[in-house]
Design a protein around this motif. Structure first.
Motif, PDB file in Angstrom:
ATOM      1  N   LEU D 176       0.841  -1.203   0.000  1.00 38.61           N
ATOM      2  CA  LEU D 176       0.000   0.000   0.000  1.00 38.61           C
ATOM      3  C   LEU D 176       0.876   1.254   0.000  1.00 38.61           C
ATOM      4  CD1 LEU D 176      -2.722  -1.272   2.515  1.00 38.61           C
ATOM      5  CD2 LEU D 176      -2.992  -0.958   0.036  1.00 38.61           C
ATOM      6  N   LYS D 180       0.922   4.203  -2.942  1.00 36.47           N
ATOM      7  CA  LYS D 180       0.875   5.647  -2.696  1.00 36.47           C
ATOM      8  C   LYS D 180       2.057   6.354  -3.342  1.00 36.47           C
ATOM      9  CE  LYS D 180       0.391   9.135   0.918  1.00 36.47           C
ATOM     10  NZ  LYS D 180      -0.582   9.981   0.213  1.00 36.47           N
ATOM     11  N   LYS D 222      -5.107   2.064   4.490  1.00 35.91           N
ATOM     12  CA  LYS D 222      -5.282   2.926   3.319  1.00 35.91           C
ATOM     13  C   LYS D 222      -5.743   4.318   3.763  1.00 35.91           C
ATOM     14  CE  LYS D 222      -8.320   3.346  -0.743  1.00 35.91           C
ATOM     15  NZ  LYS D 222      -9.712   3.095  -1.117  1.00 35.91           N
TER      16      LYS D 222
END
Lengths: 438, 438, 438, 438
Positions: D176, D180, D222
């Motif tokens: 994750l 990003k 998230k």
């Protein structure tokens, strides 16, 4: 002194009253026990395959190696190859199996040249022969791996490039020499890359003719070197190719008859291939037997809900009963046998899993044999079938059987005898009687 | 005095030491015998289906009627309908089965108008009720046939024409009334025509919404009339439609949850539908049970090499063991049961074949039950599974289980504990232990 | 004056610039247009089948009749039969198709005795002949329906009862007489019930021999009556039987060669049967052609996600291109053709749907033909394939081709030339070039 | 200066009048051309996948590496990783594709520890970001490879060992972070090992709960890091597992709704997975769209006659038209796209084959888009469908639509209006009209 690869695992015994959790003993397979005049081990002729059981790593198209075997740890490929062979014979002995099967390339690594490859093979087959003689374990069959190397990606005997065809021929020549040296009782051809991935780029007629010519050369060389074994073709419908020419038993029989090769080959049937071709588990075993072409069986299974070759250990007693019924009815498989072309699941990473899997499958086939023998000895099903076809042993039926009837005679028969009776096929009765013996 | 339709066939007995050729007795099913505190008949809750067994003719897409039943010979449809019902109850009694299942249209013929149809149904359900009371046989479930009539060819609840939708609703209303009158313990919805044949002419979103609204009306009417039975949806992936919305257990669960209907329905799982959806035989039984949605089972089988619903009698002991293991583990199926949605083969034209088929299947499930009970009582497999998941009952595993862990904590755990072990899944061991109980 | 069954539908014209919603005209099929020296109608040799298009009712295993045709309304079966025949010829003419195909039992109803049945057939074939002569429409092939009547439920030529075998023979005799009378250019054998549903009750060896003897009697009688047509066998893997002996092209070829029948038969390939056997759409068309055995094509399609024979109208241009490429490459199908063994969907209840479906399929094949001709005339793919196999026309490759090479020579070649090259199969290039012509 | 990996291959141009043999140009895909108000590249949002195209070797379960790529030749894994990334960006640019997709482990090699692995990833993502910025190429989606390493053989989020679960969580956390950092527009979860191989050793209920908790942790993290991308789940029915929990679109939707996760996820549909689940090619694309859950498409294809995931380049115009029709009707796929999760065949060993395959597939989708736009703009099919469902916009139909009708009202309607009409579904007309636009 020899390394023990399977320390802690004894020679597997037959234990009549074993419990549910006991998985390192036979509960049904009793090698010396005699059924219908033959020892269980002679009916079953079990064989361990070299590739899955000793070369397998657990890698699959979505994952890396999971199974790390002590015999694969060494500084050179040849050192590993030798350890692997010792491990295999320890396994055969502890399991009590008298046969093994191998590809040329399972036994020894491919070198940089054909010559080096063949020298590796000579060295390894010397050792194999020594271990065979020491243990009495024999080779059920040898086969050439004509599908794994990149040169064979577009086929071996059906490659569009004659250079590759020639390479396959050279490899086959050595493979036949190895079969003779090791006393293999059979030699198998599996055409994993003999087929097409795209019909657009393929000249099917040319490829089939080349494949037939390849087989003819094999027959000639076999005769020349006095190799006594049975040639076998192993059908498989697809995977790795989209379509393989040796799709199923009938496809191979058709091919052999078209090219006049049927006298020199029998079939090695693998039920996991049979089910991938859309047939029931036992279908090709039965069909090959009916045509007098059943030579050997690769005793494994798939999952009917999966569309690829899972090569699982056969554990379904219904299936093993159906196969053994056909085998006993044709008087056995010799010189063929039941070869475990099966691999422990990728997740079965313990060394003992190799034993548990083979034991479970051998017991499944032993139960199948016992069931089949009961079915045959009691004869309930056989007499039902005999009665069903009785009308072909008299009158107009006999003439049909003999091939002497004509359409005119058949018409006369109907004019005189009128409508035929509707006679129950009684499938559920057959199934229920069959279940009685399970 | 009543006609006997099955003259010469006695009440089917349980015979412990029957022989291979004996097929008109139970060898394993002993209704009164108690296993794990419950009688076999209460675990198994067998039901005979009305459509295949009493309405079937043997016609198939390639052939005409083969089975001529005495109860279908009469001068009017209603006369036949009554004879058929008498034959059915004679069959239930001789077989020793306590439940039957029916479509509305099995019981009585469709008339020229809805009113006439419903009057036929009233007359027939009066007789059914009388016979139920006399014999103690009960209705496991009722269902509406919303697929056979030409008006439903484009769907019933999903028909593009609201007039047809209305007709289906009217029929459903009467079906629910019948369920109440006959004391049905369940009511089944099978959406054979609820799906599409061509995606080009279909508004899927509209059709799904209409189907959900149809179910909502059923719930309301059920409440209104005080009908106590369990509503069940029966998944099937395809056939007759190219795609049916109730594809499999998870599809139905998704649909129910999407429309907020999950509290009012459970599933009726038919394994022959499960295998057509590409799953293993027991898959949907297990999945429905896991989601608390397993309501009943249509106990039949297909052939994994065939791509349509063959509705064969279940004869495979492995399969019946897997189903009964799940059923016993969830504490039984009540108010559902094991309904034989199975037909004798088209070629099984003798009346006795109806008995032989049911007996064979009941014995297959009785063996499955006995095996499952042994597996559960001995607990070898259960303790292996428990051990396998043990890490989730402590430490970081417990936090995952509870839903209180975070990715950051998991990362910390790995930083502290390093690489995880590779632990054998031991599938072959499980299979071998399982075979011990077969 | 004759009744018009398709009032309001004109002779279907070819309209070059038709719009999306125009479905009662040909947009691609232009019968008289010449491609590669032959008119489109002579390349395509379209034929309408009698059974689906004029006898079909829309009934399926889960539903009743949906299609009510005016030609099936009459007071006697023979009256209907005659109306049906008139309707058929009106249809052939308006569609502009020159051939039709039929089962004996499509044309006229079965009577109480063989004699009555044959007299019905005589009367109907008189009428058929009259209409043929009047219109110029011809019979592509005749076949006997040896599967629908209950007497054939356990097989016709493979029935365990010789009385049924005799009945099949009597029917076949008449069928061959009909073929001669109507000037059929081919005669088809489809063995829908020639196979097994349960291997337990089946003597496969006996059944195959009986089937071969049946064919031998047919050959003799054909010679005797001077029937000139081509005999064709139509493979199908399963349905209605669990397994049919004529599984696919190679199975039939194997059977024919085993029994020495290959000189008297070719194959009628139906792609929907091919896909049910696990092959790609065009596979059996290609394989039959390669073996010189492609006689005719039943031009239909299935849905690859469905496991039964849906007999849909072929609408996929890729598929029709592949078939026509093979047909043109072998120089055409004559005396065979493209027979629409296809039925409008059960839900397509309008009379005009019969036209729309045939027009759509004829246009799909016309596009396939145009594409195939472009592919062949431009020769891009052919020259890529030729180049791919070039090495077999020189040196060691030539010797392999000729069958004069030995394994020893191949080994020598490798020793001298070393490793073979890895040559791209370029499947995506072939696919992209193929798409250029679509 | 940078190495050129694809020397001799120019930036691929659009060439309107290219010939059959021209395969290194676009014939249909014209990125800037506007259709229905949007540029082709914005409708299609093509993406190249990193794994097949740059990491693939051609190895399959029966064969070794066939494809030797210059970017995989180097002295250390990290050196190769960097060359591979440069090659990829050269490829993206020459092909003219603006997106790529990747697994974490595609980009950089796994180290001996998690820390080392993550440092490798940091180094590689620095380089990726640099190249992205330089070229404008963006990440369509990132995913974590939670299936290839041996630790995941029994599952990641569904592993019976919480240590493995923790490892998966740690890897996901980093994944994750990578998403990003690289500005990924989506993040995909594919649960290749989340399922069972043997139901006997599996606690399905526990595993599903663990998987749901895994997703909940992902959602939390998230949010915490402010990652803006769309979460996607990719269904696949089987392979590598015998059964995967994310079987198809409806299974995933059911799972998400059961655990209250439906607001946080959409679906990434791969048609080759759809067909393996027994559906038609476009089925899951349509179903996901109907439920408002279609997020992205892995644009590839399989062979319907093969039972495993072949990941072929999509070349069938009918299929691409069906997909694009759904995509355009829902207003596009953004932030998702069409990702080529496809690999050149093992035998396609030339570097140019990578280009030819992508070009062929992009052209196939461009044609699909053009066809879909014509279908939608001309509106023939849409108006036929609208007319078909018209009755639900008035009277009783409107009440059904609104959910305000009751069974009693429906019955009243039938009493007043009688039998419903049988209305043709006109499938062949729809197919013929559809073909007009092909």
């Amino acid at each position: 002194t020899e390394t023990q690869f399977f320390a802690g695992i004894p020679k597997i015994p037959y234990v009549l009253d074993a419990e549910g959790g006991d998985v390192l003993c036979f509960k049904h397979y009793n090698a010396e026990e005699v059924l219908m005049g033959r020892r269980m081990e002679d009916w079953l002729r079990f064989s361990v395959c070299y590739w899955h059981t000793f070369c397998g790593t657990g890698a699959d198209p979505f994952g890396l190696q999971t199974q790390r075997r002590p015999w694969n740890e060494g500084t050179t490929p040849m050192e590993c190859a030798k350890k692997r062979l010792h491990a295999a014979f320890e396994f055969f002995n502890k399991l009590g199996v008298k046969y093994y099967t191998l590809h040329d390339r399972d036994l020894s690594p491919e070198g940089m040249t054909l010559d080096e490859t063949n020298r590796n093979l000579d060295e390894m087959t010397d050792l194999a022969l020594e271990l065979q003689n020491k243990t009495g374990v024999k080779v059920l069959w040898v086969t050439c791996n004509l599908f794994a190397h990149s040169r064979y990606m577009n086929g071996a005997a059906t490659n569009p490039d004659s250079h590759v065809f020639a390479y396959a021929g050279a490899q086959l020549k050595k493979g036949l020499d190895v079969a003779k040296k090791l006393g293999a009782e059979n030699f198998v051809f599996w055409g994993g890359r003999e087929g097409y991935n795209s019909i657009l780029n393929t000249n099917v007629a040319a490829e089939l003719k080349h494949m037939a010519n390849f087989f003819k050369m094999a027959i000639k060389y076999k005769e020349k070197i006095g190799l006594q074994c049975q040639f076998l073709i192993e059908p498989k419908p697809k995977e790795p190719c989209k379509h393989q020419y040796d799709y199923d038993a009938m496809s191979v029989i058709g091919f052999l008859k078209h090219f006049g090769l049927e006298g020199d080959f029998k079939l090695n049937i693998e039920p996991n291939h049979t089910t991938l071709a859309g047939h029931s588990y036992e279908h090709d075993v039965v069909m090959a037997s009916v045509f007098g072409m059943l030579g050997s069986v690769d005793s494994n299974t798939g999952s009917p809900d999966l569309g690829w070759d899972t090569d699982q250990f056969p554990m379904d007693i219904r299936n093993t009963t159906m196969v053994m019924k056909t085998v006993v009815e044709q008087g056995g498989l010799q010189p063929g046998g039941l070869n475990f072309d099966a691999k422990v699941r990728r997740e079965s990473t313990d060394l003992e899993d190799l034993f548990i899997a083979h034991i479970g499958a051998m017991d499944a086939f032993a139960r199948g044999l016992r069931n089949a023998v009961s079915i045959i000895e009691e004869g309930v099903i056989a007499s039902m079938v005999k009665e069903r076809y009785m009308s072909f042993s008299r009158g107009i039926g006999q003439k049909v059987e003999d091939g002497t009837a004509s359409l005119e005679e058949l018409e006369d028969y109907v004019i005189q005898n009128g409508e035929a009776k509707v006679t129950s096929g009684k499938q559920e009765k057959y199934e229920t009687v069959f279940n009685h013996y399970m």
